[in-house]
Design an enzyme around this catalytic site. Structure first.
Site, PDB file in Angstrom:
ATOM      1  N   HIS A   1      -8.108  -3.785  -0.593  1.00 31.15           N
ATOM      2  CA  HIS A   1      -7.625  -5.146  -0.837  1.00 31.15           C
ATOM      3  C   HIS A   1      -8.535  -5.839  -1.832  1.00 31.15           C
ATOM      4  CE1 HIS A   1      -6.610  -4.037   3.346  1.00 31.15           C
ATOM      5  NE2 HIS A   1      -5.427  -4.392   2.947  1.00 31.15           N
TER       6      HIS A   1
ATOM      7  N   HIS B   1       0.810  -1.224   0.000  1.00 35.74           N
ATOM      8  CA  HIS B   1       0.000   0.000   0.000  1.00 35.74           C
ATOM      9  C   HIS B   1       0.841   1.272   0.000  1.00 35.74           C
ATOM     10  CE1 HIS B   1      -3.478  -2.468   0.862  1.00 35.74           C
ATOM     11  NE2 HIS B   1      -2.979  -2.884   2.005  1.00 35.74           N
TER      12      HIS B   1
END
Ligand SMILES: Nc1ncnc2c1ncn2[C@@H]1O[C@H](COP(=O)(O)OP(=O)(O)O)[C@@H](O)[C@H]1O
Ligand SMILES: Nc1ncnc2c1ncn2[C@@H]1O[C@H](COP(=O)(O)OP(=O)(O)O)[C@@H](O)[C@H]1O
Ligand SMILES: [Mg+2]
Ligand SMILES: [Mg+2]
Ligand SMILES: [Mg+2]
Ligand SMILES: [Mg+2]
Lengths: 213, 334, 334, 213
Positions: free
Chosen positions: B220, B58
């Site tokens: 996700h 991320h």
């Protein structure tokens, strides 16, 4: 075995025995976890306990609380999967009971088992009947507490705990998974034994087979 | 799987090795463990320490927010997977300055369990620990159930506010209150146009047709609110702002900070086209914009898509938002 | 075509409208023309002005390098197309501070023709104009024909050096000499993994198989040196550095600055895995790294791929590289 | 027509005449550019000259050099395609000759034509025979210069220039494109007339058809 008292050396022997069992049963665990999960359980359990054995002597602590704490952290840092984490939690919770002690008596062991169960339930939010490792751990710890209350010898106590854990594994077959990856399988999970519960039973098998000093 | 990587299993470690090689003056490992990174500059006695962490994949979340005016340490997991509590504990131990540790991270099950254990262990070392979790994703649970919401790009504001408060030597309760207030004032909504590929899995996290987009998808690839035909940027932004504005109070005269975040593959050009629409809508409603952040603040590897975050300001938040901050991934000097 | 845009023909204008709305304190239009942007801060009398420009679709190139310590004005064309010389002329007129204008841009035919015309027109206004073109792409023409090479991400260094020199109030000849020296010291090599899509054309700039990559491809999809099976990141970086190091003198004890640039879709994680390898190779050769830039410095919309640039330093270049710079897209404060 | 002298009003009329021609021939240009290019030439030429007509009165300049400069810039800013740019270059180059003048005589026009040719060749690097607009522009400008040298009247001069430009378009059919998008077609470009050369011929047609004052 010295008066039903557990010392540092006993813990080492228990771990070594568990490690042997996990190694023997590695393929079986892999198979179970592959059917209802990602298949890593055999590797993570055998690797995890192997590391605890390999590193045991590097952990310098007479205080068994500290020892268990360090072992739990070692396991956790090396095996961050679900079961690795939950077993590490058991170590940490048990460590709190063992804090400041160089020996553990049977009462300590019973308290530790209960602390482990509470810890897993608190952190994992599952309960008995959810087809998780708790279905083996809870009956095993209950048996342990009962045996301690009845004044049974340690060897006997561990044997009973293992038997109850193994029964828990059987029970888990009838249950439907609601936690972890197996939950994705829903109704299809009914019929097969839970891999985490199996690992717990193997841990108690290892403990019960250990030659304590 | 089209990636410029080596062995998939080395992806996480090699990323961090590269980061440490690039920024040794800013970040260092704890005990040579690449999963445990802390600020490399001088520690400040009695400053509240801020610990964060979560799965990898991320960037700049999470390790990119370790530095002056933001967090003090981070624990990095495998891609999209919580790190271990033992590592979180090591980070907490390393960053504590005697004033306690705020654990500030995204509201995901695995992270929650592990940070709770880390807190317990730090507590045994007589380190006071508090917790605040980012819950800014309005698409992830209905209003009223904010504590079930996922943390996404808006966690940036919580770092910024809590980090500035800590640099000002506020105490742990105050830093914690402000972090929670920042979270409470933050609302994000995202859309995804294409999936990402986890290096080890080697396949896309979800599939989506060439003319479709998913509104409200998580970082996700968690399912969103609905899957629709690809909309124009203006319509997409209107939809997102509508969801956000229904979820929290915004009225004429209010001031907000705006964060337009790219999820990975979306070019900066598109982020600015989106900002243009955000700016127009807020102007129509008489809502002022104080500071805008446009770029990649929380990504999902090479996922295409954007998120828009509104951070409602008041006097104290504004002052803390304006404070300087510096990391290899984020700089604010004025 | 999966993009978050409105009408494709509005892509360029809306991008810039968003940028102006977001950064009014940094950038402003000349005569309300969105293709002509200049610094919004106070002009500095007698400072050499730096004019740049080129096709859109490469953010932060070119307009992201307009600001303190970099360029003073930019002319923005349509996507991948040269802007008009009339607009370049307007920008030149607007930024001149009485000390002349350096036109600094990438070496492409259309841009060259237009900047030459702009220079001619500024000359008629008695503004002295010099020119330096970025030619850092080693893959685009053989050694010895450097003036035929394309300008890619390495133009960043020319902006940085020339911009710092101009802020130091060096005269036009000196700023021009330093800009050319920066170009001469810069070598870049890039690889592409996937194409980008021009908004108006609506289709990919080239096609490439799922297991292939193109070594040396240009930032508009110009063919490279060879197309191969997808290599590991380490092998790719080794290949790129080999091409670069054969092209220019680097020896033990030398110092370089390294720029690892993402072309658009490639995640920051991969850029750091690439930097890790660059760092290892240079360490083996005894070449020091002074400052590294890792991120998106010159993109091709959503193309996947990276480029690596080495900028060979000496005393004067190092001092100018270290000078502060500030734009909405690039900050260097220390 | 006043003594073969061109003033501001004449330029306006020429542009208006060119604009009319470009509008009439828009589809033809589009067709030609679509076959060997991207098809934008019809639009860019008709739009470009339309804008020059529409904005002509807003350009306040008695100095014809300044006027041509502003017109060139206006065209360039609005039509940044290749032909838009090259014709803008012609305007700018011509402007330099016209600098400071309120009227242009025939010699001025010849010099302007030559400056335009030089400018296009300098900036575009092409030469006669490369199948570009130069194949029409160069013969047209040569005819212009020759007519001026011979002292022909302006009307006659423009007519000759247009005829030569049109011949150039015919010649371009036999050539192979090496510049611009048409170059991608290589040998296939032989046989069709160059669209840019066609546009140049249309410009001279417009000039020759204009009713000058
Ligand atoms: N919330 C939970 N509480 C207790 N046990 C759980 C929980 N979730 C999963 N488990 C146990 O974990 C086992 C799987 O362990 P493991 O293979 O390590 O998981 P994973 O690979 O998904 O990380 C399951 O069989 C189950 O017994
Ligand atoms: N280098 C050059 N020099 C002179 N004329 C050129 C050159 N390149 C292209 N041309 C002319 O430009 C014409 C195409 O113009 P246009 O349609 O505006 O181009 P594009 O659409 O590619 O920008 C060609 O037919 C040719 O006559
Ligand atoms: Mg598993
Ligand atoms: Mg697993
Ligand atoms: Mg064309
Ligand atoms: Mg065109």
């Amino acid at each position: 075995m010295n008066d039903n008292i557990i010392g540092r050396e006993d813990i080492k022997r228990m771990l070594s025995s568990i490690s042997k069992v996990m190694n023997d049963e590695k393929d079986h665990l892999t198979e179970l976890d592959s059917a209802m999960g990602d298949g890593d359980l055999g590797i993570s359990m055998s690797k995890g306990f192997q590391i605890l054995c390999d590193q045991f002597d590097t952990v310098e602590a007479d205080d068994l609380g500290k020892l268990l704490m360090k072992l739990g952290m070692l396991l956790n840092a090396n095996v961050p999967s679900t079961m690795g984490t939950l077993i590490s939690i058991c170590f940490i919770k048990a460590a709190k009971i063992g804090k400041g002690k160089k020996e553990l008596n049977q009462e300590d062991l019973a308290l530790m088992g209960q602390a482990a169960v509470d810890g897993v339930m608190e952190r994992g939010k599952a309960k008995v009947g959810d087809k998780t490792m708790l279905d083996a751990l809870v009956p095993a710890v209950d048996a342990l507490s009962k045996a301690v209350a009845e004044g049974l010898a340690l060897k006997e106590t561990f044997k009973l705990a293992y038997e109850k854990a193994a029964e828990g594994v059987e029970t888990s077959k009838k249950l439907k998974a609601v936690f972890g990856r197996a939950a994705y399988y829903g109704d299809k999970s009914v019929g097969s034994q839970d891999s985490g519960a199996t690992a717990i039973a193997l841990i108690f098998r290892g403990i019960s087979e250990a030659e304590l000093v | 799987m089209k990636k410029l990587i080596n062995k998939p299993e080395d992806f996480g470690r090699e990323t961090i090795e590269g980061i440490i090689l690039a920024h040794p003056e800013s970040l260092k490992m704890v005990n040579g463990n690449f999963r445990c990174l802390v600020r490399a500059d001088e520690k400040k006695k009695s400053k509240v320490a801020i610990s964060t962490g979560g799965g990898a994949g991320h960037l700049p979340v999470f390790l990119g927010y370790v530095g002056y005016g933001l967090a003090d340490g981070v624990t990095v997991g495998n891609v999209f997977t919580s790190p271990a509590f033992a590592d979180m504990y090591e980070v907490g131990m390393a960053i504590d300055n005697g004033a306690g540790v705020l654990q500030l991270y995204g509201n995901y099950g695995g992270d929650k369990m592990n940070f709770a254990m880390a807190a317990e262990m730090l507590d045994m070392e007589d380190i006071r620990v508090t917790e605040v979790r980012g819950t800014d994703d309005v698409a992830s649970a209905p209003k009223g159930e904010e504590d079930k919401r996922r943390g996404v790009a808006g966690i940036f504001y919580a770092y910024k506010i809590a980090g500035a408060a800590a640099e000002k030597m506020f105490n742990l309760d105050e830093v914690t209150r402000l972090a929670q207030k920042a979270v409470d004032h933050t609302r994000t909504m995202g859309v995804a146009l294409s999936p990402c590929i986890l290096p080890e899995a080697g396949k896309a996290t979800f599939t989506i047709a060439d003319d479709e987009m998913e509104l409200g998808m998580g970082i996700h690839g968690e399912p969103g609110i609905e899957r629709t035909k690809l909309m124009t940027c203006d319509d997409t932004v209107s939809y997102m702002l509508d969801k956000i504005m229904r979820d929290y109070e915004y009225k004429a005269g209010d001031e907000v900070s705006v964060l337009v975040n790219g999820l990975g593959a979306t070019p900066k050009e598109e982020l600015y086209i989106a900002y243009r629409k955000v700016s127009q809508i807020l102007a129509e409603k008489g809502i002022g914009i104080h500071r805008r952040y446009i770029g990649e603040f929380a990504t999902s590897l090479e996922m295409a898509g954007i998120s828009v975050t509104l951070f409602k300001l008041d006097g104290e938040l504004k002052e803390l938002l304006d404070a300087p901050a510096y990391t290899p991934f984020f700089q604010q000097f004025r």
